[in-house]
Write a protein that holds these residues in place. Structure first.
Motif, short mmCIF file in Angstrom:
data_model
loop_
_atom_site.label_atom_id
_atom_site.label_comp_id
_atom_site.label_asym_id
_atom_site.label_seq_id
_atom_site.Cartn_x
_atom_site.Cartn_y
_atom_site.Cartn_z
N PHE A 67 0.84 -1.20 0.00
CA PHE A 67 0.00 0.00 0.00
C PHE A 67 0.87 1.25 0.00
N ALA A 68 1.93 1.24 0.78
CA ALA A 68 2.81 2.42 0.87
C ALA A 68 3.49 2.71 -0.46
N VAL A 69 3.97 1.65 -1.12
CA VAL A 69 4.63 1.82 -2.42
C VAL A 69 3.63 2.38 -3.44
N ALA A 70 2.43 1.82 -3.46
CA ALA A 70 1.40 2.31 -4.39
C ALA A 70 1.06 3.76 -4.12
N ALA A 71 0.95 4.13 -2.83
CA ALA A 71 0.62 5.51 -2.48
C ALA A 71 1.70 6.47 -2.94
N VAL A 72 2.98 6.08 -2.78
CA VAL A 72 4.08 6.95 -3.19
C VAL A 72 4.09 7.13 -4.71
N LEU A 73 3.99 6.03 -5.45
CA LEU A 73 4.05 6.11 -6.91
C LEU A 73 2.87 6.91 -7.47
N CYS A 74 1.67 6.59 -7.02
CA CYS A 74 0.49 7.31 -7.53
C CYS A 74 0.52 8.77 -7.10
N LEU A 113 3.24 10.63 -6.56
CA LEU A 113 4.23 11.34 -7.37
C LEU A 113 3.68 11.65 -8.76
N CYS A 114 2.97 10.70 -9.34
CA CYS A 114 2.35 10.95 -10.64
C CYS A 114 1.34 12.09 -10.55
N GLY A 115 0.53 12.06 -9.49
CA GLY A 115 -0.45 13.14 -9.30
C GLY A 115 0.22 14.48 -9.11
N LEU A 116 1.34 14.50 -8.38
CA LEU A 116 2.07 15.75 -8.16
C LEU A 116 2.60 16.31 -9.48
N ALA A 117 3.09 15.43 -10.35
CA ALA A 117 3.60 15.88 -11.65
C ALA A 117 2.49 16.51 -12.48
N TRP A 118 1.32 15.88 -12.49
CA TRP A 118 0.19 16.45 -13.22
C TRP A 118 -0.30 17.74 -12.58
N LEU A 119 -0.23 17.82 -11.26
CA LEU A 119 -0.64 19.04 -10.56
C LEU A 119 0.22 20.22 -11.00
N VAL A 120 1.54 19.99 -11.10
CA VAL A 120 2.45 21.05 -11.55
C VAL A 120 2.11 21.46 -12.99
N TRP A 121 1.82 20.50 -13.84
CA TRP A 121 1.50 20.81 -15.23
C TRP A 121 0.19 21.59 -15.34
N PHE A 122 -0.83 21.17 -14.59
CA PHE A 122 -2.11 21.89 -14.63
C PHE A 122 -1.95 23.32 -14.13
N ASP A 167 -6.24 5.09 -9.14
CA ASP A 167 -5.01 4.35 -9.43
C ASP A 167 -4.51 3.64 -8.17
N PHE A 168 -4.54 4.35 -7.05
CA PHE A 168 -4.12 3.73 -5.79
C PHE A 168 -5.04 2.58 -5.42
N LEU A 169 -6.33 2.75 -5.67
CA LEU A 169 -7.30 1.69 -5.37
C LEU A 169 -6.99 0.43 -6.16
N TYR A 170 -6.70 0.58 -7.45
CA TYR A 170 -6.36 -0.58 -8.29
C TYR A 170 -5.07 -1.23 -7.81
N ALA A 171 -4.06 -0.41 -7.50
CA ALA A 171 -2.78 -0.96 -7.07
C ALA A 171 -2.90 -1.69 -5.74
N ALA A 172 -3.63 -1.09 -4.79
CA ALA A 172 -3.82 -1.73 -3.49
C ALA A 172 -4.61 -3.02 -3.62
N VAL A 223 2.38 1.38 -12.25
CA VAL A 223 3.00 1.80 -13.51
C VAL A 223 2.02 1.70 -14.66
N VAL A 224 1.23 0.62 -14.70
CA VAL A 224 0.23 0.46 -15.75
C VAL A 224 -0.77 1.59 -15.71
N ARG A 225 -1.26 1.91 -14.52
CA ARG A 225 -2.26 2.98 -14.38
C ARG A 225 -1.65 4.35 -14.71
N ILE A 226 -0.43 4.59 -14.25
CA ILE A 226 0.23 5.87 -14.51
C ILE A 226 0.48 6.05 -16.01
#
Length: 397
Positions: free
Chosen positions: A73-80, A82-91, A195-200, A220-223
């Motif tokens: 769960f922790a790994v999924a939360a970190v990866l998802c 970070l992806c969300g943070l990258a999109w947040l910066v872009w938006f 994405d976190f829900l699917y990974a968990a 990674v698949v979801r991201i």
């Protein structure tokens, strides 16, 4: 300290340009503050109640397995995350015109992540996906059930939050461009938690076998497909809602609004039912690729249709600055028109000057934001923005 001659300061210019500015600031809502705490607004309490329900549902879903699969769960939360943070910066980068306040962005993200995901979509989706096999059989459900459910339940869930935010921030969400940006933030919150829900869930379904590997693989698949998912769908649906409702700054366009709402839902359908539409194998890839191409084409059209209203606000807000000589018409055109922008930058004599002209465009837009926020008053922040425009102009030659 500004070097603008006080005798030609925009505050002393004739009333026509000043009136244009005042009307633009009033109608556009540029510079308005966002206050989440509104105890006299029913929408505030509805938002809180549904967020509390969503948080409870999320806890009930994750808590039983959290102790067993905490590492995954922790790994999924970190990866998802970070992806969300990258999109947040872009938006935030593409939010060029009326920049949405941080509080409103957080409220949009939270709605997409918690109430829309757990209080609405997950509950209804689970019920519907249990009904379809009984009505139409397993094969039909495998191919079509997701697309017959999610575009309606999930887009409606996100749209409900957008309408609540319109009520909480009526001066900030007024144009089609606002619908695109705020809708994208709501969709981003939804996408990250989905994405976190699917990974968990993939970790739990494997009964703890390689929990980190399963979490990484699914994340990674979801991201990998996140660029064409919920932020895109909800941006189109929410901008369509603005056209359908109409505001003080955005005339009602029922046909255009309905078209964007339907487009967002249709793209969601093609994404979820690519297997049924493509028939498997290469056909699935073709459907997904076509969905991405169509999606970003429609999104480009949506931004172009929304842009003229924002362009007019910039011109009106800066009208006294142009009359006073603080900025020029060419510099304003360089902010708003793509061709003029390229010509303006390329005509600079040196690389340093070209770089300065790029920064000058941003400084002119920053001046518009500061003037709107200060309601045209000659404050320290406005004077600083004017002096920055003059400094960069001197460097740009």
């Amino acid at each position: 300290m500004s070097t603008v001659d006080p005798r030609t300061s925009p505050e002393t210019v004739g009333t026509e340009a000043g009136q244009r500015r005042a009307e633009a600031v009033e109608i556009s809502g540029w510079g308005a503050r966002f206050h989440f705490m509104q105890p006299h607004n029913l929408s505030f309490w509805v938002y809180l109640a549904l967020t509390a329900i969503g948080a409870f549902q999320a806890w009930a879903f994750f808590a039983p397995d959290a102790g067993f699969y905490a590492e995954g769960f922790a790994v999924a939360a970190v990866l998802c995350g970070l992806c969300g943070l990258a999109w947040l910066v872009w938006f935030h980068h593409i939010d060029r015109w009326e920049r949405q306040p941080g509080g409103l962005v957080v409220a949009a993200l939270v709605w997409g992540a918690v109430p829309a995901t757990f209080a609405f979509a997950m509950t209804v989706n689970t019920a519907m996906l249990g009904i379809y096999p009984k009505l139409f059989g397993q094969e039909w459900s495998a191919n079509w059930a997701a697309g017959a459910t999610a575009p309606f339940t999930e887009e409606a869930a996100k749209l409900c939050g957008f309408l609540l935010l319109m009520s909480l921030a009526p001066r900030l969400i007024r144009t089609a461009n606002d619908g695109l940006i705020v809708g994208a933030f709501i969709g981003l919150g939804f996408a990250v938690f989905e994405d976190f829900l699917y990974a968990a869930s993939s970790t739990a379904r494997a009964f703890g076998t390689d929990p980190v590997g399963n979490a990484v693989h699914m994340s990674v698949v979801r991201i990998a497909v996140s660029f064409a998912s919920h932020p895109l769908f909800s941006a189109l649906v929410c901008t369509g809602a603005v056209y359908l409702i109409g505001t003080a700054a955005q005339p009602r366009r029922v046909g255009r609004g309905a078209a964007f709402v339907v487009a967002g839902m249709f793209l969601h359908f093609t994404w979820d039912d690519a297997g049924g539409l493509g028939g498997g194998g290469l056909g699935n890839f073709v459907v997904l690729l076509a969905s991405v191409v169509i999606g970003f084409t429609v999104l480009t059209i949506a931004f172009r249709r929304a842009a003229p209203r924002e362009y007019q606000f910039v011109r009106d807000i800066l009208a006294p600055e142009v009359e006073a000589g603080v900025v020029t018409d060419a510099e304003v055109d360089g902010v708003l028109d793509k061709r003029a922008r390229k010509a303006f930058v390329k005509s600079a004599p040196t690389r340093k000057a070209r770089r300065a002209r790029t920064h000058l465009r941003r400084a002119v837009l920053d001046l518009a934001h500061d003037v709107a926020r200060e309601k045209g008053e000659d404050t320290e922040s406005v004077r600083h923005s004017r002096s920055e425009v003059e400094r960069l102009r001197a460097v740009a030659g």
